[in-house]
Design an enzyme around this catalytic site. Structure first.
Site, mmCIF file in Angstrom:
data_model
loop_
_atom_site.group_PDB
_atom_site.id
_atom_site.type_symbol
_atom_site.label_atom_id
_atom_site.label_comp_id
_atom_site.label_asym_id
_atom_site.label_seq_id
_atom_site.Cartn_x
_atom_site.Cartn_y
_atom_site.Cartn_z
ATOM 1 C CG HIS A 1 -0.070 13.121 0.342
ATOM 2 N ND1 HIS A 1 -1.180 13.118 -0.467
ATOM 3 C CD2 HIS A 1 0.928 12.561 -0.384
ATOM 4 C CE1 HIS A 1 -0.857 12.594 -1.647
ATOM 5 N NE2 HIS A 1 0.412 12.254 -1.611
ATOM 6 C CE1 TYR B 1 -1.076 19.126 4.433
ATOM 7 C CE2 TYR B 1 1.280 18.692 4.439
ATOM 8 C CZ TYR B 1 -0.024 18.240 4.328
ATOM 9 O OH TYR B 1 -0.262 16.905 4.138
ATOM 10 N NE ARG C 1 -4.109 14.139 2.831
ATOM 11 C CZ ARG C 1 -3.245 14.979 3.384
ATOM 12 N NH1 ARG C 1 -2.828 14.804 4.615
ATOM 13 N NH2 ARG C 1 -2.816 16.028 2.715
HETATM 14 C C1 LIG Z 1 1.045 14.474 -12.605
HETATM 15 C C2 LIG Z 1 1.486 14.394 -11.169
HETATM 16 N N1 LIG Z 1 1.878 15.499 -10.521
HETATM 17 C C3 LIG Z 1 2.248 15.444 -9.226
HETATM 18 C C4 LIG Z 1 2.263 14.236 -8.571
HETATM 19 C C5 LIG Z 1 2.671 14.170 -7.100
HETATM 20 N N2 LIG Z 1 1.475 13.940 -6.291
HETATM 21 C C6 LIG Z 1 1.157 12.716 -5.823
HETATM 22 S S1 LIG Z 1 -0.263 12.725 -4.948
HETATM 23 C C7 LIG Z 1 -0.482 14.384 -5.190
HETATM 24 C C8 LIG Z 1 -1.651 15.110 -4.587
HETATM 25 C C9 LIG Z 1 -2.960 14.707 -5.149
HETATM 26 O O1 LIG Z 1 -3.963 15.278 -4.370
HETATM 27 P P1 LIG Z 1 -5.476 14.915 -4.533
HETATM 28 O O2 LIG Z 1 -5.775 14.676 -5.967
HETATM 29 O O3 LIG Z 1 -6.267 15.935 -3.833
HETATM 30 O O4 LIG Z 1 -5.616 13.497 -3.799
HETATM 31 P P2 LIG Z 1 -5.388 13.171 -2.241
HETATM 32 O O5 LIG Z 1 -3.974 12.654 -2.153
HETATM 33 O O6 LIG Z 1 -5.591 14.410 -1.475
HETATM 34 O O7 LIG Z 1 -6.362 12.118 -1.864
HETATM 35 C C10 LIG Z 1 0.561 14.923 -5.942
HETATM 36 C C11 LIG Z 1 0.688 16.336 -6.300
HETATM 37 C C12 LIG Z 1 1.866 13.079 -9.291
HETATM 38 N N3 LIG Z 1 1.802 11.868 -8.707
HETATM 39 N N4 LIG Z 1 1.473 13.187 -10.584
#
Ligand SMILES: Cc1ncc(C[n+]2csc(CCOP(=O)(O)OP(=O)(O)O)c2C)c(N)n1
Ligand SMILES: [Mg+2]
Length: 369
Positions: A273, A282, A269
């Site tokens: 985020h 980070y 990405r």
């Molecule tokens: C159950 C839950 N825990 C935490 C969050 C907060 N959160 C939103 S996006 C995210 C990261 C997800 O990362 P990834 O699955 O690798 O997808 P990316 O954003 O990197 O594309 C988190 C921890 C959430 N939305 N739902």
């Protein structure tokens, strides 16, 4: 139906790639895509990148409150979009999939309207920005709780099997999602039931600030499929043709009764985020620069097209102009549709509104008058 002539083997040591970094075809079979289709892939990748930029403008000008940039994921997302049958197969996407939804054919005006909550949003402004869905395109509304859409995707696929519809449920998520309980429960049951589902991980190596190694001790995501009794494909997601061909095969396997598969598309990405995050805290700047300057998926596919005699600088310039104008018009239309009336929140709750909705609706209207 038994088929033993699949193009790809699961569980490879290295990510499957079909185009080298310098744009050479390195597949062991002939690329059977028409020049127009290849050019379409390129157009869709550029459109995804430009859409991303425009959505950030909506944030900076105060018209939306949240963005989750998708730049760097274009090859993976465009590959997926072209590997499914739009409006027939079901898609269970996640919030970073705007480019996928655009390439699938969802009108840009609907995506913009969803981000700014105007009347052109088919979801009536009920979701946070970057959480669209489309009944017409069979796109399940994006769900914020990570991996909570995996069991519904598995359930939909099981229903498709029981009703013998020929549809496939395609479900995307990030690397972080694979550490959630819902992910394991959904994937496991889809496999036990032999359901026509394809689970696709857009692995960008970060779950917000949590790096891959802090998330999982697994050497890659694809290998996790082994435990569930399904094939796992480890793929270079910066290569649009590898993404397309592998997902196409996984969809074909599922459709022809061979059950689900897990596809890992390794991406990066480029942005933070989301608009609520400072990624410089980070991620080393050098890492981001390396992926941006040396591994850009659009640039890599451009080199391929150029070698095929399908790309010129003039074509690129006119394409950019065309897409930019199209998206600007869509953004204007989305805004011109006007704000969602507050009382819409009471619609569609029950087939016939009950007295609390009627009473609250009247109170809101009185308050706003
Ligand atoms: C159950 C839950 N825990 C935490 C969050 C907060 N959160 C939103 S996006 C995210 C990261 C997800 O990362 P990834 O699955 O690798 O997808 P990316 O954003 O990197 O594309 C988190 C921890 C959430 N939305 N739902
Ligand atoms: Mg991630």
């Amino acid at each position: 139906m038994i088929k033993d002539s699949w193009l790809f083997k699961p569980f490879t040591d290295k990510p499957i790639a079909l185009i080298s970094e310098d744009g050479e075809w390195i597949g062991s079979f002939k690329c059977d895509l028409e020049p127009e289709t290849l050019k379409r892939f390129y157009r869709d990748m550029l459109a995804a990148r430009i859409l991303d930029e425009r959505l950030v403008i909506l944030l900076r000008t105060g018209k939306t409150s949240f963005v989750a940039p998708g730049a760097g994921h274009e090859a993976a997302q465009v590959g997926i979009a072209h590997a499914v049958k739009p409006k027939f197969d079901w898609l269970f996407p996640y919030y970073r999939d705007m480019g996928l939804m655009l390439a699938l054919g969802i009108p840009a005006v609907e995506l913009f309207a969803q981000a700014i909550a105007t009347k052109a949003d088919p979801n009536k402004g009920r979701q946070m920005p970057f959480h669209p869905g489309s009944k017409e395109f069979k796109v399940f509304n994006v769900a914020s709780p990570i991996a909570s859409h995996i069991p519904p995707a598995a359930g939909a696929a099981i229903s498709m099997k029981l009703r013998n519809t020929g549809e496939v449920a395609v479900c995307t998520f990030g690397d972080g999602a694979t550490s959630e309980g819902d992910w394991h429960a959904g994937i496991n049951f889809a496999s036990v039931q032999g359901a026509p589902a394809v689970f696709i991980c857009e692995n960008n190596r970060y779950a917000i600030s949590v790096g891959y190694e802090k998330q999982t001790a697994s050497e890659n995501i694809a290998v996790k499929a082994q435990a569930y009794g399904m094939p796992g494909y480890y793929v270079d997601g910066m290569d649009v043709l590898a993404s397309y061909y592998v997902v196409r095969e996984a969809v074909e396997r599922a459709r022809s009764g061979h059950g689900p598969a897990l596809v890992e598309l390794v991406v990066y990405r480029y942005g933070p985020h989301s608009s609520a995050d400072d990624d410089s805290r980070y991620r080393p700047k050098e890492e981001v620069e390396l992926w941006k300057t040396q591994k850009d998926p659009i640039e890599r596919f451009r080199r391929f097209l150029e070698k095929q005699g399908l790309w010129t600088a003039e074509w690129e310039a006119s394409l950019r102009e065309e897409i930019t104008a199209e998206l600007a018009k869509a953004a204007e239309e989305a805004e011109a549709a006007g704000e969602i009336p507050a009382e819409w929140m009471f619609d569609d709750v029950y087939a016939e509104p009950l007295w609390p909705q009627k009473e609250q609706r009247a109170l809101v209207l009185e308050e706003l008058s």
